[in-house]
Design a protein around this motif. Structure first.
Motif, mmCIF file in Angstrom:
data_model
loop_
_atom_site.group_PDB
_atom_site.id
_atom_site.type_symbol
_atom_site.label_atom_id
_atom_site.label_comp_id
_atom_site.label_asym_id
_atom_site.label_seq_id
_atom_site.Cartn_x
_atom_site.Cartn_y
_atom_site.Cartn_z
ATOM 1 N N ALA A 127 -5.717 -2.578 -14.807
ATOM 2 C CA ALA A 127 -4.327 -2.203 -15.112
ATOM 3 C C ALA A 127 -3.917 -2.719 -16.479
ATOM 4 N N PHE A 128 -4.339 -3.922 -16.831
ATOM 5 C CA PHE A 128 -4.002 -4.494 -18.136
ATOM 6 C C PHE A 128 -4.634 -3.686 -19.264
ATOM 7 N N ILE A 129 -5.887 -3.306 -19.101
ATOM 8 C CA ILE A 129 -6.584 -2.534 -20.134
ATOM 9 C C ILE A 129 -5.966 -1.149 -20.280
ATOM 10 N N THR A 130 -5.647 -0.488 -19.167
ATOM 11 C CA THR A 130 -5.045 0.846 -19.274
ATOM 12 C C THR A 130 -3.631 0.773 -19.847
ATOM 13 N N ALA A 131 -2.909 -0.316 -19.594
ATOM 14 C CA ALA A 131 -1.576 -0.472 -20.186
ATOM 15 C C ALA A 131 -1.679 -0.625 -21.703
ATOM 16 N N ASP B 69 7.831 16.227 -24.822
ATOM 17 C CA ASP B 69 7.914 16.110 -23.367
ATOM 18 C C ASP B 69 6.565 15.750 -22.767
ATOM 19 N N ARG B 70 5.520 16.332 -23.285
ATOM 20 C CA ARG B 70 4.176 16.014 -22.787
ATOM 21 C C ARG B 70 3.791 14.576 -23.091
ATOM 22 N N ALA B 71 4.186 14.076 -24.252
ATOM 23 C CA ALA B 71 3.874 12.692 -24.617
ATOM 24 C C ALA B 71 4.617 11.712 -23.712
ATOM 25 N N VAL B 72 5.880 11.993 -23.427
ATOM 26 C CA VAL B 72 6.656 11.132 -22.539
ATOM 27 C C VAL B 72 6.087 11.175 -21.127
ATOM 28 N N THR B 73 5.685 12.346 -20.685
ATOM 29 C CA THR B 73 5.105 12.489 -19.355
ATOM 30 C C THR B 73 3.789 11.735 -19.251
ATOM 31 N N ALA B 74 2.958 11.814 -20.273
ATOM 32 C CA ALA B 74 1.688 11.084 -20.251
ATOM 33 C C ALA B 74 1.929 9.581 -20.201
ATOM 34 N N ASP B 75 2.927 9.108 -20.915
ATOM 35 C CA ASP B 75 3.261 7.690 -20.881
ATOM 36 C C ASP B 75 3.793 7.297 -19.495
ATOM 37 N N SER B 76 4.570 8.151 -18.879
ATOM 38 C CA SER B 76 5.086 7.873 -17.534
ATOM 39 C C SER B 76 3.966 7.835 -16.506
ATOM 40 N N ILE B 77 3.012 8.732 -16.630
ATOM 41 C CA ILE B 77 1.861 8.729 -15.730
ATOM 42 C C ILE B 77 1.060 7.442 -15.901
ATOM 43 N N ASP B 78 0.914 6.999 -17.130
ATOM 44 C CA ASP B 78 0.205 5.750 -17.390
ATOM 45 C C ASP B 78 0.916 4.566 -16.733
ATOM 46 N N ILE B 79 2.217 4.507 -16.845
ATOM 47 C CA ILE B 79 2.977 3.407 -16.249
ATOM 48 C C ILE B 79 2.880 3.440 -14.721
ATOM 49 N N LEU B 80 3.000 4.617 -14.135
ATOM 50 C CA LEU B 80 2.921 4.724 -12.680
ATOM 51 C C LEU B 80 1.531 4.366 -12.160
ATOM 52 N N ASP C 136 -0.564 2.321 -13.625
ATOM 53 C CA ASP C 136 -0.685 0.869 -13.767
ATOM 54 C C ASP C 136 0.025 0.144 -12.631
ATOM 55 N N MET C 137 1.213 0.611 -12.271
ATOM 56 C CA MET C 137 1.940 -0.012 -11.162
ATOM 57 C C MET C 137 1.174 0.138 -9.847
ATOM 58 N N ALA C 138 0.559 1.296 -9.635
ATOM 59 C CA ALA C 138 -0.227 1.495 -8.420
ATOM 60 C C ALA C 138 -1.427 0.554 -8.404
ATOM 61 N N LEU C 139 -2.066 0.358 -9.546
ATOM 62 C CA LEU C 139 -3.192 -0.566 -9.611
ATOM 63 C C LEU C 139 -2.760 -2.001 -9.338
ATOM 64 N N ILE C 140 -1.618 -2.403 -9.866
ATOM 65 C CA ILE C 140 -1.125 -3.763 -9.631
ATOM 66 C C ILE C 140 -0.787 -3.963 -8.158
ATOM 67 N N LEU C 141 -0.123 -2.997 -7.555
ATOM 68 C CA LEU C 141 0.215 -3.113 -6.139
ATOM 69 C C LEU C 141 -1.035 -3.122 -5.268
ATOM 70 N N LEU D 23 0.827 -1.202 0.000
ATOM 71 C CA LEU D 23 0.000 0.000 0.000
ATOM 72 C C LEU D 23 0.863 1.254 0.000
ATOM 73 N N PHE D 24 1.962 1.242 0.737
ATOM 74 C CA PHE D 24 2.866 2.385 0.771
ATOM 75 C C PHE D 24 3.444 2.676 -0.608
ATOM 76 N N PHE D 25 3.903 1.641 -1.306
ATOM 77 C CA PHE D 25 4.483 1.853 -2.630
ATOM 78 C C PHE D 25 3.419 2.239 -3.656
ATOM 79 N N ALA D 26 2.195 1.773 -3.489
ATOM 80 C CA ALA D 26 1.112 2.188 -4.377
ATOM 81 C C ALA D 26 0.826 3.682 -4.200
#
Length: 86
Positions: free
Chosen positions: A64-68, A32-43, A45-50, A7-10
């Motif tokens: 998380a799978f669908i949003t990835a 830069d905005r495109a890379v940032t949007a992709d980074s937000i998506d990855i983070l 997804d990781m929060a959803l998995i955790l 929960l802490f890491f999520a």
């Protein structure tokens, strides 16, 4: 017990994604905005998995799978648009 750490890491992933919103809004270029949007998506997804591991509910893994998949398709479309082939 490993559950509080999940929960802490999520929560850390969500806080980092919220920090990236500043770069998404103020980004100096479209790339830069495109890379940032992709980074937000990855983070997110990781929060959803955790959180799925913490709560024991698999519905969060499905989300998380669908949003990835949608994040990958979206970043591919943006990259093709910026390249000029779309």
């Amino acid at each position: 017990m490993i559950m509080p750490e999940l929960l802490f890491f999520a929560v850390c992933c969500i806080v980092l994604a919220l920090c990236l919103l500043f770069r998404l809004i103020k980004g100096p270029s479209v790339v830069d905005r495109a890379v940032t949007a992709d980074s937000i998506d990855i983070l997110s997804d990781m929060a959803l998995i955790l959180f799925a591991m913490y709560s024991g509910r698999s519905v969060f893994l499905d989300i998380a799978f669908i949003t990835a998949i949608l994040g990958f398709v979206g970043s591919t479309i943006v990259a093709r648009y910026l390249e000029g082939r779309l």
